[in-house]
Scaffold this motif. Structure first.
Motif, PDB file in Angstrom:
ATOM      1  N   VAL A  15      43.201  31.820  46.163  1.00  0.00           N
ATOM      2  CA  VAL A  15      43.946  32.847  45.333  1.00  0.00           C
ATOM      3  C   VAL A  15      44.989  33.530  45.856  1.00  0.00           C
ATOM      4  CG1 VAL A  15      42.234  34.259  45.023  1.00  0.00           C
ATOM      5  CG2 VAL A  15      43.689  34.736  43.266  1.00  0.00           C
ATOM      6  N   THR A  16      46.153  33.874  46.070  1.00  0.00           N
ATOM      7  CA  THR A  16      46.460  35.228  46.695  1.00  0.00           C
ATOM      8  C   THR A  16      46.472  36.748  46.259  1.00  0.00           C
ATOM      9  OG1 THR A  16      48.655  35.161  44.809  1.00  0.00           O
ATOM     10  CG2 THR A  16      48.808  33.520  47.144  1.00  0.00           C
ATOM     11  N   ASN A  17      46.724  37.167  47.170  1.00  0.00           N
ATOM     12  CA  ASN A  17      46.409  38.687  46.857  1.00  0.00           C
ATOM     13  C   ASN A  17      46.622  39.322  45.432  1.00  0.00           C
ATOM     14  OD1 ASN A  17      44.665  38.440  49.407  1.00  0.00           O
ATOM     15  ND2 ASN A  17      46.094  39.214  51.159  1.00  0.00           N
ATOM     16  N   GLY A  18      48.242  39.015  45.789  1.00  0.00           N
ATOM     17  CA  GLY A  18      48.726  39.371  44.185  1.00  0.00           C
ATOM     18  C   GLY A  18      48.373  39.273  43.527  1.00  0.00           C
ATOM     19  N   ASP A  19      47.894  37.586  42.630  1.00  0.00           N
ATOM     20  CA  ASP A  19      47.196  37.734  42.280  1.00  0.00           C
ATOM     21  C   ASP A  19      45.675  38.002  41.806  1.00  0.00           C
ATOM     22  OD1 ASP A  19      49.430  36.149  41.077  1.00  0.00           O
ATOM     23  OD2 ASP A  19      48.864  33.947  42.378  1.00  0.00           O
ATOM     24  N   PHE A  20      45.184  38.148  42.848  1.00  0.00           N
ATOM     25  CA  PHE A  20      43.499  38.215  42.412  1.00  0.00           C
ATOM     26  C   PHE A  20      43.837  39.439  41.658  1.00  0.00           C
ATOM     27  CE2 PHE A  20      39.400  40.594  43.887  1.00  0.00           C
ATOM     28  CZ  PHE A  20      38.950  39.715  43.601  1.00  0.00           C
ATOM     29  N   MET A  21      44.584  40.795  42.423  1.00  0.00           N
ATOM     30  CA  MET A  21      44.548  42.689  42.107  1.00  0.00           C
ATOM     31  C   MET A  21      45.244  42.297  41.237  1.00  0.00           C
ATOM     32  SD  MET A  21      43.123  43.665  44.309  1.00  0.00           S
ATOM     33  CE  MET A  21      43.294  45.671  43.996  1.00  0.00           C
ATOM     34  N   ALA A  22      46.213  41.705  40.463  1.00  0.00           N
ATOM     35  CA  ALA A  22      46.776  41.304  39.080  1.00  0.00           C
ATOM     36  C   ALA A  22      45.645  40.840  38.001  1.00  0.00           C
ATOM     37  CB  ALA A  22      47.975  40.368  38.732  1.00  0.00           C
ATOM     38  N   MET A  23      44.430  40.693  38.535  1.00  0.00           N
ATOM     39  CA  MET A  23      43.022  40.385  37.252  1.00  0.00           C
ATOM     40  C   MET A  23      42.850  41.307  36.378  1.00  0.00           C
ATOM     41  SD  MET A  23      39.460  39.339  37.581  1.00  0.00           S
ATOM     42  CE  MET A  23      39.384  38.877  39.293  1.00  0.00           C
ATOM     43  N   PRO A  24      43.582  40.600  34.861  1.00  0.00           N
ATOM     44  CA  PRO A  24      43.149  41.968  33.523  1.00  0.00           C
ATOM     45  C   PRO A  24      41.612  42.138  33.672  1.00  0.00           C
ATOM     46  CG  PRO A  24      43.696  39.123  32.970  1.00  0.00           C
ATOM     47  CD  PRO A  24      43.598  39.591  34.756  1.00  0.00           C
ATOM     48  N   LEU A  25      41.450  43.369  33.130  1.00  0.00           N
ATOM     49  CA  LEU A  25      39.830  43.976  32.673  1.00  0.00           C
ATOM     50  C   LEU A  25      39.737  44.762  32.151  1.00  0.00           C
ATOM     51  CD1 LEU A  25      39.023  44.915  36.439  1.00  0.00           C
ATOM     52  CD2 LEU A  25      38.480  42.722  36.064  1.00  0.00           C
ATOM     53  N   PRO A  26      38.878  44.897  30.910  1.00  0.00           N
ATOM     54  CA  PRO A  26      38.767  45.013  30.252  1.00  0.00           C
ATOM     55  C   PRO A  26      38.180  46.584  30.355  1.00  0.00           C
ATOM     56  CG  PRO A  26      36.765  43.924  30.059  1.00  0.00           C
ATOM     57  CD  PRO A  26      37.761  43.537  31.727  1.00  0.00           C
ATOM     58  N   VAL A  27      39.064  47.581  29.656  1.00  0.00           N
ATOM     59  CA  VAL A  27      38.601  49.054  29.814  1.00  0.00           C
ATOM     60  C   VAL A  27      38.632  49.709  28.499  1.00  0.00           C
ATOM     61  CG1 VAL A  27      39.328  50.803  30.959  1.00  0.00           C
ATOM     62  CG2 VAL A  27      39.985  48.983  32.044  1.00  0.00           C
ATOM     63  N   THR A  28      37.819  50.795  28.332  1.00  0.00           N
ATOM     64  CA  THR A  28      37.535  51.486  27.044  1.00  0.00           C
ATOM     65  C   THR A  28      37.162  53.058  28.219  1.00  0.00           C
ATOM     66  OG1 THR A  28      35.993  51.894  25.722  1.00  0.00           O
ATOM     67  CG2 THR A  28      34.953  51.202  27.311  1.00  0.00           C
ATOM     68  N   LEU A  29      36.497  53.946  27.111  1.00  0.00           N
ATOM     69  CA  LEU A  29      36.620  55.331  27.332  1.00  0.00           C
ATOM     70  C   LEU A  29      35.740  55.049  28.314  1.00  0.00           C
ATOM     71  CD1 LEU A  29      36.172  57.101  23.806  1.00  0.00           C
ATOM     72  CD2 LEU A  29      38.111  56.497  25.364  1.00  0.00           C
ATOM     73  N   LEU A  30      35.600  56.455  29.524  1.00  0.00           N
ATOM     74  CA  LEU A  30      34.553  56.105  30.586  1.00  0.00           C
ATOM     75  C   LEU A  30      33.619  56.414  30.895  1.00  0.00           C
ATOM     76  CD1 LEU A  30      36.694  58.509  33.584  1.00  0.00           C
ATOM     77  CD2 LEU A  30      36.141  55.782  33.109  1.00  0.00           C
ATOM     78  N   GLU A  31      32.827  57.325  29.175  1.00  0.00           N
ATOM     79  CA  GLU A  31      31.766  57.702  28.810  1.00  0.00           C
ATOM     80  C   GLU A  31      31.209  56.636  28.139  1.00  0.00           C
ATOM     81  OE1 GLU A  31      34.643  61.175  28.266  1.00  0.00           O
ATOM     82  OE2 GLU A  31      34.863  59.400  27.934  1.00  0.00           O
ATOM     83  N   GLU A  32      32.197  55.732  27.629  1.00  0.00           N
ATOM     84  CA  GLU A  32      31.904  53.740  26.916  1.00  0.00           C
ATOM     85  C   GLU A  32      30.890  52.770  28.069  1.00  0.00           C
ATOM     86  OE1 GLU A  32      32.638  51.092  23.393  1.00  0.00           O
ATOM     87  OE2 GLU A  32      33.768  51.974  24.040  1.00  0.00           O
ATOM     88  N   GLN A  33      32.019  53.109  29.239  1.00  0.00           N
ATOM     89  CA  GLN A  33      31.288  52.928  30.380  1.00  0.00           C
ATOM     90  C   GLN A  33      30.085  52.755  30.761  1.00  0.00           C
ATOM     91  OE1 GLN A  33      36.596  51.772  30.917  1.00  0.00           O
ATOM     92  NE2 GLN A  33      34.348  52.553  32.784  1.00  0.00           N
ATOM     93  N   GLN A  34      30.255  53.688  30.758  1.00  0.00           N
ATOM     94  CA  GLN A  34      29.218  54.672  31.679  1.00  0.00           C
ATOM     95  C   GLN A  34      27.992  54.714  30.988  1.00  0.00           C
ATOM     96  OE1 GLN A  34      28.782  55.949  34.651  1.00  0.00           O
ATOM     97  NE2 GLN A  34      26.715  55.492  34.418  1.00  0.00           N
ATOM     98  N   LYS A  35      27.843  54.671  29.353  1.00  0.00           N
ATOM     99  CA  LYS A  35      26.662  54.285  28.774  1.00  0.00           C
ATOM    100  C   LYS A  35      26.220  52.632  28.685  1.00  0.00           C
ATOM    101  CE  LYS A  35      24.683  54.978  24.954  1.00  0.00           C
ATOM    102  NZ  LYS A  35      23.314  56.666  24.809  1.00  0.00           N
ATOM    103  N   ILE A  36      27.416  51.862  28.484  1.00  0.00           N
ATOM    104  CA  ILE A  36      27.322  50.712  28.939  1.00  0.00           C
ATOM    105  C   ILE A  36      26.397  50.134  30.261  1.00  0.00           C
ATOM    106  CG2 ILE A  36      28.553  47.865  29.153  1.00  0.00           C
ATOM    107  CD1 ILE A  36      29.753  49.084  27.069  1.00  0.00           C
ATOM    108  N   ALA A  37      26.594  50.400  31.212  1.00  0.00           N
ATOM    109  CA  ALA A  37      26.001  50.143  32.871  1.00  0.00           C
ATOM    110  C   ALA A  37      24.898  50.833  32.611  1.00  0.00           C
ATOM    111  CB  ALA A  37      27.383  51.331  33.768  1.00  0.00           C
ATOM    112  N   ASP A  38      24.416  51.958  32.294  1.00  0.00           N
ATOM    113  CA  ASP A  38      23.245  53.056  32.388  1.00  0.00           C
ATOM    114  C   ASP A  38      22.204  51.985  31.539  1.00  0.00           C
ATOM    115  OD1 ASP A  38      24.274  54.794  33.572  1.00  0.00           O
ATOM    116  OD2 ASP A  38      24.520  56.088  32.000  1.00  0.00           O
ATOM    117  N   CYS A  39      23.039  51.406  30.411  1.00  0.00           N
ATOM    118  CA  CYS A  39      21.926  50.334  29.137  1.00  0.00           C
ATOM    119  C   CYS A  39      21.454  49.202  30.209  1.00  0.00           C
ATOM    120  CB  CYS A  39      22.583  50.280  28.206  1.00  0.00           C
ATOM    121  SG  CYS A  39      21.696  48.696  27.165  1.00  0.00           S
ATOM    122  N   LEU A  40      22.515  48.704  30.596  1.00  0.00           N
ATOM    123  CA  LEU A  40      22.161  47.215  31.938  1.00  0.00           C
ATOM    124  C   LEU A  40      21.423  47.593  32.502  1.00  0.00           C
ATOM    125  CD1 LEU A  40      25.617  45.408  31.746  1.00  0.00           C
ATOM    126  CD2 LEU A  40      23.636  45.276  29.626  1.00  0.00           C
TER     127      LEU A  40
END
Length: 272
Positions: free
Chosen positions: A155-180
């Motif tokens: 995989v090229t560096n450009g294609d790898f860095m173009a990988m789409p990631l799901p993003v939500t509010l930072l507070e919700e992301q942290q809540k999910i990370a803390d739970c797991l």
């Protein structure tokens, strides 16, 4: 994750305080992180790290029980700091498109075959858990191809860095990370308890049976104090004597170990 009619994304399970927070976005990795391309030019760092599909980022010496990389040839290796992420393009059963793991150990160096990147926000454990899912695998399959070696993804560096990631509010992301993370801690504690119980059982087995050359076990229940006896196996067990059968009839391919009655040596068993 599931998609709504207007292509927005929301998780199937969501904490109550975020149910009205709207849909999640999809943002390319390049807008959330930057590649780390600093080389170990002066060779000052000699702690070589590797990214294992099973254990994540580990010290090479601990993982392989020896140095795989030549210590005098580490100038071309990438510097990876604690908190950085690394992608290993090697395919395995546990990581069909290669693993992405967060470095939770210490600063070290990584093979230039790996891709090292660093999130702009230091509170990014949400993505460490996301990369343990299969949500990003389809993109890698569509964008990449097998390289000259069939066990690696190209995989090229450009294609790898173009990988789409799901993003939500930072507070919700942290809540999910803390739970797991809390579940990970619980699993670790339970695994330690299980290990302690297995060790305890192993010790009991060594003491509840007589050791070689002894006639009584070292540890015994109070109600059973009489000495043990030595008996021949034929004195305490019966053998089924049916129609004679050859080993070839039992296993024509000769792959399964088979012992017939006449081949059983004199065996002994401790009996109370």
């Amino acid at each position: 994750m599931k998609e709504t009619e207007n292509r927005g994304r929301v998780p199937r399970l969501r904490f109550p305080e975020f149910r009205e927070s709207g849909e999640w976005e999809t943002i390319p990795l390049s807008q959330l992180a930057k590649r780390s391309t600093q080389k170990n030019n002066r060779g000052e760092l000699n702690s070589v790290l590797t990214n294992s599909a099973e254990f994540g980022v580990v010290d090479q010496r601990d993982y392989f029980d020896k140095d795989i990389a030549t210590q005098g040839n580490l100038e071309g290796y990438f510097v990876i700091e604690k908190g950085d992420y690394v992608y290993n393009p090697r395919i395995s059963k546990m990581a069909p498109v290669g693993p992405i793991s967060k470095n939770n150990i210490a600063t070290g160096v990584m093979s230039p075959l790996y891709t090292v990147f660093r999130f702009n926000n230091s509170h990014n454990d949400f993505f460490a858990y996301y990369f343990k899912t299969t949500g990003w695998h389809q993109y890698m399959r569509q964008t990449s191809s097998t390289g000259a070696r069939h066990d690696r993804v190209a995989v090229t560096n450009g294609d790898f860095m173009a990988m789409p990631l799901p993003v939500t509010l930072l507070e919700e992301q942290q809540k999910i990370a803390d739970c797991l993370s809390s579940l990970d801690n619980l699993i670790t504690l339970e695994a330690q308890k299980l290990g302690a119980l297995k060790t305890h059982k192993k010790g009991l087995m060594q003491q509840l049976f007589p050791a070689e050359g002894e006639t009584v076990p070292r540890l015994r229940f109070p109600e059973f104090r009489d000495a043990w006896q030595i008996r021949k196996l034929e004195e305490i067990a019966d053998f089924f004597k049916g129609k004679g059968i050859s080993k070839a009839d039992i296993d024509p391919q000769g792959q399964t170990p088979c012992i017939r009655y006449g081949e059983v040596p004199r065996c002994f068993k401790w009996v109370a």
